[in-house]
Design a protein around this motif. Sequence first.
Motif, PDB file in Angstrom:
ATOM      1  N   VAL A 206      16.886  -0.300  10.626  1.00  7.70           N
ATOM      2  CA  VAL A 206      17.596   0.885  11.112  1.00  7.70           C
ATOM      3  C   VAL A 206      16.636   2.067  11.231  1.00  7.70           C
ATOM      4  N   GLY A 207      15.617   2.097  10.368  1.00  5.78           N
ATOM      5  CA  GLY A 207      14.616   3.149  10.459  1.00  5.78           C
ATOM      6  C   GLY A 207      13.772   3.083  11.722  1.00  5.78           C
ATOM      7  N   LEU A 208      13.673   1.890  12.319  1.00  5.22           N
ATOM      8  CA  LEU A 208      12.932   1.737  13.577  1.00  5.22           C
ATOM      9  C   LEU A 208      13.779   2.106  14.793  1.00  5.22           C
ATOM     10  N   MET A 209      15.095   2.028  14.653  1.00 10.57           N
ATOM     11  CA  MET A 209      15.977   2.298  15.779  1.00 10.57           C
ATOM     12  C   MET A 209      15.874   3.764  16.200  1.00 10.57           C
ATOM     13  N   GLY A 210      15.607   3.967  17.460  1.00  8.79           N
ATOM     14  CA  GLY A 210      15.502   5.330  17.962  1.00  8.79           C
ATOM     15  C   GLY A 210      14.202   6.020  17.620  1.00  8.79           C
TER      16      GLY A 210
END
Length: 341
Positions: A206-210
């Motif tokens: 989720v930290g990589l998303m966006g």
Amino acid sequence: MKVLFIGGTGVISQAVSRLAVERGVELFLLNRGKRSAFVPKGATVIQGDIRDVQATKEALGNQRFDVIVDWIGFTPAQAQVDIELFQAKTDQYIYISSASVYQKPLTHPIVTESTPLSNPYWQYSRDKIASEALLMDAYRSTGFPVTIVRPSFTYGDTLIPAAMNSGAHPWSLVERMRQGKGIIVHGDGTSLWTMTHNTDFAKGFVGLMGNPQAIGHAFHITSDEVLTWDQIYQAIGKAAGVAPKLVHISTDFIARCVPEKSAGLLGDKAVSHIFDNSKIKRFVPEYQSTVPFAAGIRQTIAWFEAHPEQCLVDEAWNAQMDAIILAHEAGAAHFSSEMNG
């Protein structure tokens, strides 16, 4: 963020879906609707099959997404379809590859994202390597905004992870342990492996998303805990309340007995892996794996016991394990007889 997951209810992706919604992501799941129990509250399901390209185009219409993740892409042909479908629909496309793409055998025991990609044993891995190459070429030539993520063995409530278990009914391994039957461990049980809980994986993902800095990069996301295969099976047994009867059999022997198991063993689990997670920690500074395998597998066993309808035994797999052990014992007895005249 407005995010589309292709899939989103599998062993790995279900945890990512939950965390994404918890963090305020407007999440859409494009799938066939067969695992609705794992759709988090707040997510929107778009029922469809990504393999039906025209139906997918119609289902998505003119919608645009900040991030699109394909959890179920396996071949270069499927990756090419994604490029054509999503080139103008997203600011970031995340492809789920596999840590099995890394060089076999390894020439250096520490695996980083720059470790060469080569797997002569497993077609699944070669297809992932080819898909990665296609996507990175699209990034270089047209700016296709790809990020590649390579999970290793990632488990959760619904999967009892082991090198030798039934894919259809993973409870079979626990039941076999509780019945005191032999549990096959490939090799001598001392090769090194990493098990990653899906909730830990989700934090890094989720930290990589966006994250625009992640575009054009590949990452693996694993636990930092390194275990031997003996320790893994012993932890499963302890969580199940038994001391498993481990039977060590060479990988080559297993592969000869059950050729369909050879690719996943020789091309993945028989090779010691120590993953360096420095890169994901640089891009997602808050990433830290916090679920040791002993705790995670207790949670998994508890989930199965709370869902007795899932505690099914694969009798064909059981018979296969018995047959391998008998063949191994017969070979050992023959060798002993020959040696003793």
